[in-house]
Design a protein around this motif. Sequence first.
Motif, short mmCIF file in Angstrom:
data_model
loop_
_atom_site.label_atom_id
_atom_site.label_comp_id
_atom_site.label_asym_id
_atom_site.label_seq_id
_atom_site.Cartn_x
_atom_site.Cartn_y
_atom_site.Cartn_z
N VAL A 25 40.25 27.00 30.27
CA VAL A 25 40.60 28.64 29.10
C VAL A 25 40.27 29.27 29.89
CG1 VAL A 25 39.02 29.49 27.49
CG2 VAL A 25 40.51 26.86 27.10
N ILE A 26 40.74 30.71 29.96
CA ILE A 26 39.82 31.88 30.93
C ILE A 26 39.10 32.45 29.75
CG2 ILE A 26 40.65 34.47 31.46
CD1 ILE A 26 43.18 32.57 32.31
N GLU A 27 38.49 32.64 29.84
CA GLU A 27 37.47 34.06 28.49
C GLU A 27 37.49 35.14 29.30
OE1 GLU A 27 33.23 34.23 26.55
OE2 GLU A 27 33.52 32.42 27.48
N THR A 28 37.91 36.13 29.23
CA THR A 28 37.49 37.83 29.56
C THR A 28 36.51 38.11 29.85
OG1 THR A 28 38.51 38.31 27.30
CG2 THR A 28 39.91 37.53 28.76
N LYS A 52 36.38 34.35 33.27
CA LYS A 52 35.62 33.32 34.07
C LYS A 52 36.62 32.23 33.37
CE LYS A 52 32.02 32.65 30.22
NZ LYS A 52 30.96 32.79 29.98
N LEU A 53 36.28 31.18 34.09
CA LEU A 53 37.45 29.48 33.79
C LEU A 53 36.84 28.93 33.58
CD1 LEU A 53 40.70 29.01 33.91
CD2 LEU A 53 39.84 27.79 36.95
N THR A 54 36.51 27.88 32.28
CA THR A 54 36.18 26.42 31.75
C THR A 54 37.12 25.75 32.00
OG1 THR A 54 34.82 28.48 31.28
CG2 THR A 54 35.08 25.52 30.16
N ASN A 55 36.99 24.14 32.41
CA ASN A 55 37.69 22.76 31.79
C ASN A 55 37.91 22.47 31.27
OD1 ASN A 55 39.03 20.49 32.38
ND2 ASN A 55 38.55 20.19 34.15
N VAL A 56 38.07 22.60 30.06
CA VAL A 56 38.41 22.17 29.16
C VAL A 56 38.65 20.93 27.98
CG1 VAL A 56 37.27 24.81 27.56
CG2 VAL A 56 39.62 23.50 27.67
N GLY A 57 39.42 20.18 29.19
CA GLY A 57 39.80 18.89 28.84
C GLY A 57 39.65 17.48 29.94
N GLY A 58 39.85 16.83 29.85
CA GLY A 58 39.35 15.07 30.00
C GLY A 58 39.30 15.39 31.71
N LEU A 86 36.95 22.23 39.23
CA LEU A 86 36.16 22.27 37.79
C LEU A 86 35.82 20.96 37.51
CD1 LEU A 86 37.43 25.61 36.50
CD2 LEU A 86 35.18 25.44 38.06
N GLU A 87 35.06 19.98 37.08
CA GLU A 87 34.72 18.82 36.26
C GLU A 87 34.85 19.55 35.01
OE1 GLU A 87 34.84 15.40 37.54
OE2 GLU A 87 34.91 16.29 39.97
N THR A 113 32.62 25.53 34.10
CA THR A 113 32.58 26.68 34.39
C THR A 113 33.04 27.93 36.00
OG1 THR A 113 32.73 26.94 31.96
CG2 THR A 113 32.65 28.98 33.41
N GLN A 114 33.62 28.45 36.09
CA GLN A 114 33.99 29.23 37.03
C GLN A 114 33.01 30.58 36.84
OE1 GLN A 114 34.79 28.20 40.70
NE2 GLN A 114 34.54 30.36 41.16
N PRO A 115 31.78 30.68 36.97
CA PRO A 115 31.11 31.52 36.72
C PRO A 115 32.35 33.53 36.46
CG PRO A 115 30.11 31.21 38.64
CD PRO A 115 31.52 29.97 38.34
N LEU A 116 31.59 34.15 36.11
CA LEU A 116 32.20 34.91 35.96
C LEU A 116 32.64 36.11 36.83
CD1 LEU A 116 33.24 36.80 33.35
CD2 LEU A 116 31.16 38.33 33.41
N HIS A 117 33.83 36.24 37.59
CA HIS A 117 34.38 37.00 38.87
C HIS A 117 35.55 37.49 38.54
CE1 HIS A 117 36.87 33.25 38.20
NE2 HIS A 117 38.33 34.10 38.60
N ARG A 118 36.04 39.01 39.46
CA ARG A 118 37.28 39.52 39.58
C ARG A 118 38.12 39.33 40.36
NH1 ARG A 118 35.15 45.36 40.35
NH2 ARG A 118 35.57 44.54 42.37
N HIS A 119 38.80 39.53 40.50
CA HIS A 119 39.94 39.52 42.00
C HIS A 119 40.78 40.76 41.54
CE1 HIS A 119 40.72 35.08 40.84
NE2 HIS A 119 41.11 35.24 39.51
N ASP A 120 40.10 41.52 42.98
CA ASP A 120 40.85 42.56 43.59
C ASP A 120 41.76 42.01 44.40
OD1 ASP A 120 38.06 43.34 42.91
OD2 ASP A 120 36.54 42.15 44.89
N HIS A 121 43.02 41.30 44.36
CA HIS A 121 43.88 41.19 44.66
C HIS A 121 45.31 40.22 43.64
CE1 HIS A 121 41.91 42.79 49.06
NE2 HIS A 121 41.36 41.59 48.69
N PRO A 122 46.31 41.36 44.11
CA PRO A 122 47.28 39.87 43.51
C PRO A 122 47.75 38.52 44.39
CG PRO A 122 48.41 42.01 44.13
CD PRO A 122 46.71 41.63 44.76
N TYR A 123 47.37 37.61 42.45
CA TYR A 123 47.16 35.72 43.47
C TYR A 123 47.66 34.60 42.71
CZ TYR A 123 44.30 35.90 39.23
OH TYR A 123 43.83 35.69 37.58
N LEU A 124 48.04 33.93 43.52
CA LEU A 124 49.24 32.95 43.64
C LEU A 124 48.17 31.84 42.54
CD1 LEU A 124 51.92 33.06 45.50
CD2 LEU A 124 52.10 32.97 43.55
#
Length: 105
Positions: free
Chosen positions: A58-61, A86-92, A32-33, A37-48
């Motif tokens: 920032v995670i937006e539920t 979804k996940l957004t890169n709010v940094g620089g 992510l530049e 933003t990584q679009p709205l998605h769902r995790h169906d498995h535990p993850y690292l």
Amino acid sequence: MSDPEVGETGLGPVGQHVVFENELVRVWQIELEPGQTQPLHRHDHPYLVIAVEEALNVIETADGRLIDAPEPRGSVVFRDPGAVHKLTNVGGTRYVSRLVELKNG
């Protein structure tokens, strides 16, 4: 078996592309530049999540909650499945990570 990059629910994939998969794990590349933003998605498995290049994210539920998620380079975070967000890169800086889904978890 469905294609993990397409999705069956109308939600987006959890990453941009799969870099490795076997019967136990699926590994996604996420980049992510700043401002992207990584679009709205769902995790169906535990993850690292393993941060390769750090960023302030920032995670937006699905219900609109905002959760700060700074990810320093080299950090590893474990998360349970089920959350739609979804996940957004709010940094620089550019964010790069590997997301490892535990398929038998």
